[in-house]
Design an enzyme around this catalytic site. Structure first.
Site, PDB file in Angstrom:
ATOM      1  CD  GLU A 265      -2.937  -0.619   2.540  1.00 13.65           C
ATOM      2  OE1 GLU A 265      -2.788   0.442   3.183  1.00 13.65           O
ATOM      3  OE2 GLU A 265      -3.745  -1.496   2.869  1.00 13.65           O
ATOM      4  CE  LYS A 322     -10.076   2.986   4.944  1.00  6.07           C
ATOM      5  NZ  LYS A 322      -8.736   2.876   4.327  1.00  6.07           N
ATOM      6  CD  GLU A 328      -7.520   7.209   7.205  1.00  4.80           C
ATOM      7  OE1 GLU A 328      -7.637   6.044   6.780  1.00  4.80           O
ATOM      8  OE2 GLU A 328      -6.422   7.771   7.348  1.00  4.80           O
TER       9      GLU A 328
END
Length: 504
Positions: A265, A322, A328
């Protein structure tokens, strides 16, 4: 004798083909998170991924509908076993066997699964679950061995940078001693099975939380200055490389020097809360574009120059469920309606952007004409046909296959080259950049790599492109290298088989 010779040749050819299949350059994939209630169905997502020539996708579970949607697409999937399932997977081999039998084998190999992540960032979990990871990984690997897939599907686990106690300078990188009980068996597992150490890296957070210490351009791969590691003398121009090398030095410090690092990620948010001023579309586009080019060019890092590094961008979509700050929910490259949050080219060879808003840098008053990224595919195709036909009389050789401006192979890129050629040939007037409303005048040179865009007052672009074609032949790009390697290896394979045939 003839039959034995035939089977011998078949076995040798299979081995060589396996070697050919395993050799690839660094790649950039995408994380397909689904923590949202407004995402398109998996079959639409699969098509979106293919349309943008994305070949590697990470999902966080083994959702059956997602696996089915990627069948026969050639897209390679990394699937996951969530933290909530670590306990049953670690306790009983039968649980891993059953999961593989029900959730993987029915869809493999039509769906090309290449990695299984067991747990995600477990050291960040408030529950003490890290001790469950290696037993669960061991059981998953055992299940794969029973199915004969342990060589084709690698098993690992992902981690946050918090797994380190020190990350700067990179040469001082060290794992946090409080995780030693978990890390030692984990690293032994990875080394023994040639699996990568998977890390989630976010220079955005380092900048957001320490903006007085971390320059924004250093986090965005835009720094013109260098940070020197006092212990090694290595020079760092971006935070991403420094964080990768900190991991490598930490691995080396524990004498695990053969384990490769994979970034599972990384990315940059396009929108944030009021205090998250760096979370903008421009910064997200800059970070991801520079990262892609950095990876595709196989630059490596200062401590590992030229080292292969596979990276997954986070993420495919904005995810509205999220929790946390506004950022986010805004890491996506696409909105749920599948429109782009900003322009991004996964080949690493195209311009940073092809929209008017992003091209704000002047170049001595010179302007260019490019295609609007908001134009429909039909309108762009019709405009290209007109510009490259007898009406527009544009020489479109450069956007043909194997020519300098063919990549990225999409209508926006090809139309931009054709539009600009017509625009410059006809006085660089506003009328010459109309194309039914699909043309946009910009003042930032769209030239990229070996694709040269003409400007007013210059002669034929084709001459420059012919010269650059010669340069490509002598100095291939990373994608060209893969093609040349495949051709060379295939030729070697053919020669070897013919030699064996002659022997038998």
């Amino acid at each position: 004798m003839a039959r034995r010779g035939f089977w011998f040749i078949l076995v040798v050819a299979s081995v060589l083909l396996m070697l050919l299949d395993c050799c690839h350059g660094s790649f950039v994939g995408i994380c397909y998170g689904r923590n949202a209630d407004d995402l398109p169905p998996p079959d639409k997502v699969s098509q979106l991924v293919q349309d943008h020539k994305i070949k590697y996708v990470r999902i966080y579970d083994s959702n059956i509908q997602v696996l089915k949607s990627f069948a026969n697409t050639g897209v390679e999937l990394m699937i996951g076993i969530p933290n909530l399932d670590l306990l049953p997977f670690s306790q009983f081999q039968t649980n891993a066997d059953t999961w593989l039998r029900n959730s993987v084998l029915p869809y493999y190999p039509a769906t090309k699964i290449t990695y299984i992540t067991v747990g995600a960032e477990v050291t960040e979990s408030p529950e003490n679950i890290s001790t469950l990871v290696v037993p669960a990984m061991t059981n998953v690997l055992a299940a794969l061995k029973k199915a004969g897939l342990h060589k084709k599907i690698k098993v690992s686990s992902t981690h946050s940078l918090g797994v380190l106690s020190r990350s700067f300078p990179p040469s001082a990188g060290a794992f946090n001693s409080k995780h030693a009980h978990f890390l030692k068996p984990l690293l032994e597992f990875l080394a023994e099975n040639q699996s990568p150490f998977m890390i989630d890296l976010y220079p955005y957070y380092a900048y957001r939380d320490s903006s007085n210490k971390v320059p924004l351009d250093y986090a965005l791969f835009e720094s013109s200055s260098e940070v020197i590691d006092p212990n090694t003398g290595l020079l760092y121009t971006n935070m991403f490389d420094a964080q990768i090398d900190a991991i490598y030095f930490a691995l080396s410090g524990l004498n695990f020097k053969t384990i490769k690092v994979m970034v599972t990620e990384t990315g940059w948010p396009s929108k944030g809360s009021p205090k998250e001023t760096a979370a903008t579309p421009d910064n997200a586009q800059t970070y991801n574009t520079n990262l892609i080019r950095h990876v595709i060019n196989e630059t490596g890092t200062p401590a590992k120059p030229g080292e292969e590094l596979d990276v997954y961008l986070f993420s495919l979509f904005n995810e509205n469920r999220k929790p946390g700050l506004e950022s986010e929910r805004n890491w996506g490259l696409f909105y749920p309606d599948q429109t782009s949050v900003y322009s991004l080219d996964f080949t690493g060879r195209g311009p940073v952007d092809m929209t008017a808003d992003a091209n704000a840098t002047s170049s001595n008053g010179t302007t260019w004409c490019i295609a609007s990224s908001k134009a429909t595919q039909m309108d762009l195709q019709n405009a290209i046909n007109w510009a490259c036909g007898t009406s527009g009389n544009v020489d479109c050789t450069a956007i043909q296959p194997s020519q300098p401006c063919f990549q990225p192979d999409n209508l926006v890129s090809h139309a931009s080259y054709a539009f600009n050629s017509y625009y410059q040939q006809n006085g660089a007037s506003a009328v010459a950049c109309s194309f039914g409303g699909t043309g946009v005048i910009v003042d930032k040179d769209p030239t990229y790599d070996n694709c040269i865009y003409t400007r007013t007052g210059t002669n034929q672009t084709l001459a420059s492109n012919n010269n650059t074609t010669a340069a490509i032949s002598s100095t291939p790009s990373s994608s060209d290298k893969e093609v040349y390697t495949s051709i060379s290896t295939s030729a070697l394979l053919l020669t070897f088989i013919l030699f064996l045939l002659d022997l038998v």
